[in-house]
Design an enzyme around this catalytic site. Structure first.
Site, PDB file in Angstrom:
ATOM      1  N   GLU A 167      -1.785  -1.641  -5.089  1.00 22.91           N
ATOM      2  CA  GLU A 167      -2.939  -1.052  -5.298  1.00 22.91           C
ATOM      3  C   GLU A 167      -2.411  -0.063  -6.586  1.00 22.91           C
ATOM      4  O   GLU A 167      -1.792   0.733  -6.549  1.00 22.91           O
ATOM      5  CB  GLU A 167      -2.928   0.420  -4.329  1.00 22.91           C
ATOM      6  CG  GLU A 167      -4.671   0.643  -3.697  1.00 22.91           C
ATOM      7  CD  GLU A 167      -4.615   1.132  -2.591  1.00 22.91           C
ATOM      8  OE1 GLU A 167      -5.999   0.707  -2.383  1.00 22.91           O
ATOM      9  OE2 GLU A 167      -4.897   2.005  -2.129  1.00 22.91           O
TER      10      GLU A 167
ATOM     11  N   ASP B 237       0.911  -1.200   0.238  1.00 17.68           N
ATOM     12  CA  ASP B 237      -0.081  -0.019  -0.005  1.00 17.68           C
ATOM     13  C   ASP B 237       1.314   1.319   0.051  1.00 17.68           C
ATOM     14  O   ASP B 237       1.048   1.392   0.596  1.00 17.68           O
ATOM     15  CB  ASP B 237      -0.647   0.113   1.440  1.00 17.68           C
ATOM     16  CG  ASP B 237      -1.575   1.309   1.066  1.00 17.68           C
ATOM     17  OD1 ASP B 237      -2.274   1.458   0.028  1.00 17.68           O
ATOM     18  OD2 ASP B 237      -2.453   1.414   2.323  1.00 17.68           O
TER      19      ASP B 237
ATOM     20  N   ASP C  32      -3.451   0.844   7.219  1.00 16.54           N
ATOM     21  CA  ASP C  32      -2.130   0.519   5.725  1.00 16.54           C
ATOM     22  C   ASP C  32      -1.696  -0.692   5.455  1.00 16.54           C
ATOM     23  O   ASP C  32      -1.498  -1.725   4.878  1.00 16.54           O
ATOM     24  CB  ASP C  32      -0.388   1.351   5.389  1.00 16.54           C
ATOM     25  CG  ASP C  32      -1.047   3.097   6.159  1.00 16.54           C
ATOM     26  OD1 ASP C  32      -1.670   3.957   5.400  1.00 16.54           O
ATOM     27  OD2 ASP C  32      -1.614   3.601   6.978  1.00 16.54           O
TER      28      ASP C  32
END
Length: 172
Positions: free
Chosen positions: A74, A7, A148
């Protein structure tokens, strides 16, 4: 198959490594955050280039230590009210993608809604819902913190599912 989910961020980059097998539930190998140094009180934030170098060195060390078979990241998203956040995330994401590519690892890029839906069946799940879902999947005593870490583990799981199903890994 060992999958490392990431992330991206320039202050905190979450990472989570899972071992996935068709015959067994996923196993949590390691999860945490890369913390990029912040400015000291009364000083301006460090320039971006040294922060990117720090992220690169830390991430390459994680790749070397955990030896994943693939990396899930992501895709960039931006909120219309905060376009600068997407630009900052893009810097960090570029460093991570480059390090993974340099290591010869397959990349799976996933949309945030795709990740959330794969774990919670709801593409708009909030951070707390994602943390609770990850807690349940791995039987953790508490939800992963900061968020996160849960996001990175969700990315790893979603990327692993995609690779295990034989679906092509979307690259954009």
């Amino acid at each position: 198959m060992r999958v490392l989910g990431v992330d991206p961020g320039l202050r905190l980059t979450g990472y989570g490594c899972v071992e996935m097998s068709p015959a067994a539930p996923p196993v949590l190998i390691e999860a945490g955050v890369i913390r990029i140094r912040r400015a000291q009180a009364g000083r301006t934030a460090p320039e971006i280039a040294p922060r990117l170098l720090e992220l690169d060195a830390d991430f390459r060390a994680i790749l070397s230590r955990l030896r994943p078979d693939a990396v899930g990241v992501e895709q960039i998203f931006t909120h219309p009210k905060h376009p600068g956040t997407g630009v900052i995330m893009a810097h960090a994401r570029g460093v991570l993608l480059l390090a993974a590519a340099a290591a010869g690892l397959p990349l799976v890029e996933l949309r945030p809604t795709q990740i959330k839906k794969s774990l919670t069946s709801y593409g708009q799940a909030d951070k707390a819902q994602m943390q609770k879902a990850i807690q349940g999947v791995f039987g953790l005593d508490e939800p992963p913190s900061p968020p996160d870490v849960a996001d990175a583990l969700a990315i790893a799981l979603c990327a692993g599912q995609r690779l295990s199903s034989g679906l092509p890994a979307p690259l954009s």
